[in-house]
Design an enzyme around this catalytic site. Structure first.
Site, mmCIF file in Angstrom:
data_model
loop_
_atom_site.group_PDB
_atom_site.id
_atom_site.type_symbol
_atom_site.label_atom_id
_atom_site.label_comp_id
_atom_site.label_asym_id
_atom_site.label_seq_id
_atom_site.Cartn_x
_atom_site.Cartn_y
_atom_site.Cartn_z
ATOM 1 N N GLY A 21 0.625 -1.345 -0.085
ATOM 2 C CA GLY A 21 0.213 -0.119 0.116
ATOM 3 C C GLY A 21 0.816 1.248 0.033
ATOM 4 O O GLY A 21 0.530 2.194 -0.692
ATOM 5 N N ASP A 60 12.667 -12.503 -2.021
ATOM 6 C CA ASP A 60 11.847 -12.875 -0.750
ATOM 7 C C ASP A 60 12.794 -12.341 0.358
ATOM 8 O O ASP A 60 14.153 -13.116 0.468
ATOM 9 C CB ASP A 60 11.624 -14.522 -0.622
ATOM 10 C CG ASP A 60 10.961 -14.979 0.850
ATOM 11 O OD1 ASP A 60 10.908 -13.877 1.409
ATOM 12 O OD2 ASP A 60 10.488 -15.974 0.633
ATOM 13 N N ASN A 121 3.676 1.702 15.121
ATOM 14 C CA ASN A 121 3.145 2.099 16.410
ATOM 15 C C ASN A 121 2.833 0.950 17.237
ATOM 16 O O ASN A 121 2.737 0.977 18.728
ATOM 17 C CB ASN A 121 2.193 2.917 16.368
ATOM 18 C CG ASN A 121 0.843 2.386 15.699
ATOM 19 O OD1 ASN A 121 0.241 1.587 16.624
ATOM 20 N ND2 ASN A 121 0.587 2.191 14.440
ATOM 21 N N HIS A 122 2.953 -0.182 16.775
ATOM 22 C CA HIS A 122 2.584 -1.451 17.489
ATOM 23 C C HIS A 122 3.824 -1.999 18.266
ATOM 24 O O HIS A 122 3.660 -2.896 19.099
ATOM 25 C CB HIS A 122 2.133 -2.501 16.632
ATOM 26 C CG HIS A 122 0.726 -2.104 15.952
ATOM 27 N ND1 HIS A 122 -0.245 -2.191 16.779
ATOM 28 C CD2 HIS A 122 0.345 -1.563 14.841
ATOM 29 C CE1 HIS A 122 -1.489 -1.399 15.828
ATOM 30 N NE2 HIS A 122 -1.026 -1.178 14.697
ATOM 31 N N TYR A 145 3.688 -8.942 15.664
ATOM 32 C CA TYR A 145 3.923 -8.267 14.767
ATOM 33 C C TYR A 145 4.835 -7.012 15.268
ATOM 34 O O TYR A 145 5.887 -6.627 14.965
ATOM 35 C CB TYR A 145 2.589 -7.798 13.898
ATOM 36 C CG TYR A 145 2.990 -6.373 13.108
ATOM 37 C CD1 TYR A 145 3.727 -6.437 11.822
ATOM 38 C CD2 TYR A 145 2.298 -5.273 13.446
ATOM 39 C CE1 TYR A 145 3.747 -5.238 11.078
ATOM 40 C CE2 TYR A 145 2.514 -4.078 12.733
ATOM 41 C CZ TYR A 145 3.277 -4.158 11.732
ATOM 42 O OH TYR A 145 3.465 -3.010 10.867
ATOM 43 N N SER A 174 -0.712 5.342 11.170
ATOM 44 C CA SER A 174 -1.650 4.796 10.009
ATOM 45 C C SER A 174 -1.628 5.611 8.742
ATOM 46 O O SER A 174 -1.993 6.582 8.554
ATOM 47 C CB SER A 174 -3.087 4.907 10.688
ATOM 48 O OG SER A 174 -2.935 4.208 11.925
HETATM 49 P P1 NAI Z 1 1.748 -3.880 2.912
HETATM 50 O O1 NAI Z 1 1.264 -5.309 3.531
HETATM 51 O O2 NAI Z 1 0.510 -3.101 1.827
HETATM 52 O O3 NAI Z 1 3.068 -3.935 2.026
HETATM 53 C C1 NAI Z 1 4.019 -4.774 2.618
HETATM 54 C C2 NAI Z 1 4.980 -5.488 1.351
HETATM 55 O O4 NAI Z 1 5.836 -6.300 1.724
HETATM 56 C C3 NAI Z 1 3.778 -6.358 0.545
HETATM 57 O O5 NAI Z 1 3.738 -5.703 -0.951
HETATM 58 C C4 NAI Z 1 4.298 -7.678 0.418
HETATM 59 O O6 NAI Z 1 4.281 -8.258 -0.795
HETATM 60 C C5 NAI Z 1 5.993 -7.350 0.976
HETATM 61 N N1 NAI Z 1 6.337 -8.633 1.534
HETATM 62 C C6 NAI Z 1 5.637 -9.241 2.521
HETATM 63 N N2 NAI Z 1 6.504 -10.264 2.802
HETATM 64 C C7 NAI Z 1 7.643 -10.237 2.082
HETATM 65 C C8 NAI Z 1 8.890 -10.904 2.001
HETATM 66 N N3 NAI Z 1 8.955 -11.839 2.798
HETATM 67 N N4 NAI Z 1 9.698 -10.349 1.221
HETATM 68 C C9 NAI Z 1 9.563 -9.496 0.376
HETATM 69 N N5 NAI Z 1 8.684 -8.745 0.354
HETATM 70 C C10 NAI Z 1 7.590 -9.190 1.408
HETATM 71 O O7 NAI Z 1 2.096 -2.724 3.992
HETATM 72 P P2 NAI Z 1 2.184 -1.299 4.020
HETATM 73 O O8 NAI Z 1 0.953 -0.647 4.474
HETATM 74 O O9 NAI Z 1 2.506 -0.799 2.638
HETATM 75 O O10 NAI Z 1 3.190 -1.041 5.002
HETATM 76 C C11 NAI Z 1 4.751 -0.872 4.539
HETATM 77 C C12 NAI Z 1 5.791 -0.960 5.739
HETATM 78 O O11 NAI Z 1 5.253 -0.015 6.766
HETATM 79 C C13 NAI Z 1 5.462 -2.335 6.499
HETATM 80 O O12 NAI Z 1 6.779 -2.921 7.031
HETATM 81 C C14 NAI Z 1 4.430 -2.110 7.833
HETATM 82 O O13 NAI Z 1 4.573 -2.818 8.660
HETATM 83 C C15 NAI Z 1 4.881 -0.599 7.980
HETATM 84 N N6 NAI Z 1 3.865 0.140 8.512
HETATM 85 C C16 NAI Z 1 2.760 0.286 7.798
HETATM 86 C C17 NAI Z 1 1.676 1.044 8.391
HETATM 87 C C18 NAI Z 1 0.540 1.648 7.528
HETATM 88 O O14 NAI Z 1 -0.146 2.550 8.420
HETATM 89 N N7 NAI Z 1 0.408 1.248 6.540
HETATM 90 C C19 NAI Z 1 1.686 1.581 9.889
HETATM 91 C C20 NAI Z 1 3.089 0.951 10.527
HETATM 92 C C21 NAI Z 1 3.912 0.453 10.011
HETATM 93 C C1 15L Z 2 0.603 -1.010 11.263
HETATM 94 O O1 15L Z 2 1.682 -1.090 11.518
HETATM 95 C C2 15L Z 2 -0.059 -1.738 10.136
HETATM 96 O O2 15L Z 2 1.113 -2.147 9.298
HETATM 97 C C3 15L Z 2 -1.284 -1.005 9.384
HETATM 98 O O3 15L Z 2 -1.772 -2.027 8.554
HETATM 99 C C4 15L Z 2 -2.054 -0.293 10.277
HETATM 100 O O4 15L Z 2 -2.882 -1.168 10.678
HETATM 101 C C5 15L Z 2 -1.320 0.769 11.433
HETATM 102 O O5 15L Z 2 -0.329 -0.226 11.913
HETATM 103 C C6 15L Z 2 -2.252 1.025 12.322
HETATM 104 O O6 15L Z 2 -1.975 1.046 13.743
HETATM 105 O O7 15L Z 2 -3.282 1.744 12.094
#
Ligand code: NAI
Ligand code: 15L
Length: 275
Positions: A21, A60, A121-122, A145, A174
Site C-alpha cells: 500500500g 523474498d 506504533n505497535h 508483529y 496509520s
Molecule cells: P503492505 O502489507 O501493503 O506491504 C508490505 C509489502 O511487503 C507487500 O507488498 C508484501 O508483498 C511485501 N512482503 C511481505 N513479505 C515479504 C517477504 N518475505 N519478502 C519480500 N517482500 C515481502 O504494508 P504497507 O501498509 O505498505 O506498509 C509498509 C511497511 O510499513 C510495512 O513494513 C508495515 O509494517 C509498515 N507500517 C505500515 C503502516 C501503515 O499504516 N500502512 C503502519 C505502521 C507500519
Molecule cells: C500498522 O503497523 C499496520 O501495518 C497498518 O496496517 C495499520 O493497521 C497501522 O499499523 C495502524 O496501527 O493503524
C-alpha cells in the site's frame, strides 16, 4: 534545517515492499531521492515495468542469498517490506525477523550507510490512549508483529553501534489516504508528511539510530515526537478535516481495547495456533 542535509541524492536507493500500500503510493515520489531506485517485492507481486530511473528486482526477504544480491550496489535503503499486520509467528519470523536481519547483514557487507526502517506504533501498542509517550519510553509490543518491529529497531541499533550503519526507525501510525476509524484520528499519517520524513531521514547527517513516530499534526496525539526535531520534521497535515465523516461511524464500546489502547485491534488479535 534544509542546509544541514548533507546531500540531495543517492546513487542507488533500494525500496523494499514496493508493491504494498505505501510502496505503491510513494514509488514514483522517491525517484527524486536517487539516480536510480531499485524497487523490490516478492516474486509475482510487482509489475515488471520499470520507470526510466528504476530497476525491478523480485526477492523474498527471508532468502539470505537473494537479499545479499538485492542490496549489492545500493547506497541507501527504505525498508517497507514484510508482513504488515498481526499474523501467526512463523510468518512474521520469516518476513520480518529473518528479513530485517538479512537486510542489515547485506547492508554491512555492501557498505550501505543509511537505512529507513518502517517500524510501527505497535512497538508501543499496549500504552493507553490517555497516555502520552516519547520514542524512548519502554517498548510494549502488542503482538508478534509488534515484537518483530521491536526486533527491527534493536537490530538497527546494533548495526549502528557495531558497524556505523545509520538508521531512522519510523514508528508509523496509520498511512492511508484518509483515517478509517476513530483511532486513526490520532494515528493518521499522510503520504505528504511521510515523504517529508523519509527525505529528512535519508539526508540529515549524523542520525545514528534515531527512533521517531510517524504521524501527522493531528489534534489528538498520543506521541511526544521530540526526537523528530533532530530531523527538522514538522508535519503539516491533520486528520481534523475527516472528523465529521469519521464521527458518523459507530463508536466502539468504551472498554473495548480498540478505544482504550494505542495499538487498537492489534492488541486483541490472535493467538492463531494454540496447541
Ligand atoms: P503492505 O502489507 O501493503 O506491504 C508490505 C509489502 O511487503 C507487500 O507488498 C508484501 O508483498 C511485501 N512482503 C511481505 N513479505 C515479504 C517477504 N518475505 N519478502 C519480500 N517482500 C515481502 O504494508 P504497507 O501498509 O505498505 O506498509 C509498509 C511497511 O510499513 C510495512 O513494513 C508495515 O509494517 C509498515 N507500517 C505500515 C503502516 C501503515 O499504516 N500502512 C503502519 C505502521 C507500519
Ligand atoms: C500498522 O503497523 C499496520 O501495518 C497498518 O496496517 C495499520 O493497521 C497501522 O499499523 C495502524 O496501527 O493503524
Amino acid at each position: 534545517m534544509e542546509n544541514q542535509l548533507n546531500r540531495s541524492s543517492f546513487r542507488r536507493l533500494l525500496l523494499t515492499g514496493a508493491a504494498g500500500g505505501i510502496g505503491r503510493a510513494i514509488r514514483s515520489r522517491v525517484a527524486g531521492f536517487a539516480e536510480c531506485v531499485r524497487v523490490s517485492d516478492l516474486h509475482g507481486a510487482l509489475d515488471q515495468t520499470a520507470a526510466p530511473n528504476e530497476e525491478v528486482v523480485a526477492c523474498d526477504l527471508a532468502d539470505r542469498i537473494a537479499v545479499d544480491a538485492l542490496v549489492d550496489g545500493c547506497d541507501a535503503i527504505i525498508h517497507l517490506g514484510g508482513v504488515s499486520v498481526e499474523r501467526p509467528f512463523e510468518e512474521i519470523l520469516e518476513a520480518n525477523i529473518k528479513g530485517v536481519f538479512n537486510l542489515y547483514e547485506a547492508a554491512r557487507r555492501h557498505d550501505v550507510k543509511r537505512v529507513i526502517f518502517a517500524s510501527s506504533n505497535h512497538v508501543t501498542g499496549f500504552y493507553r490512549q490517555d497516555e502520552k509517550i516519547d520514542a524512548h519510553a519502554p517498548k510494549r509490543p502488542d503482538g508478534y508483529y509488534g515484537l518483530s518491529k521491536s526486533f527491527g529497531e534493536d537490530t538497527a541499533q546494533f548495526y549502528f553501534d557495531r558497524y556505523g550503519i545509520e538508521t531512522v526507525s519510523i514508528r508509523i501510525g496509520s498511512v492511508f489516504p484518509e483515517p478509517k476509524d476513530r483511532r486513526m484520528m490520532a494515528s493518521w499519517f499522510s503520504y505528504d508528511d511521510l515523504l517529508d520524513l523519509l527525505r529528512r531521514g535519508l539526508f540529515t547527517p549524523e542520525v545514528g539510530h534515531t527512533i521517531v513516530f510517524g504521524a501527522s499534526a493531528n489534534a489528538v496525539t498520543w506521541w511526544d515526537n521530540r526526537y523528530a526535531a533532530k530531523l527538522g520534521f514538522v508535519p503539516r497535515d491533520s486528520s481534523e478535516p475527516f472528523r465529521a465523516k469519521i464521527e458518523t461511524t459507530p463508536a466502539p464500546a468504551p472498554d473495548d481495547p480498540v478505544a482504550v489502547l494505542q495499538g487498537g485491534a492489534f492488541t486483541k488479535a490472535g493467538p492463531f495456533d494454540p496447541l
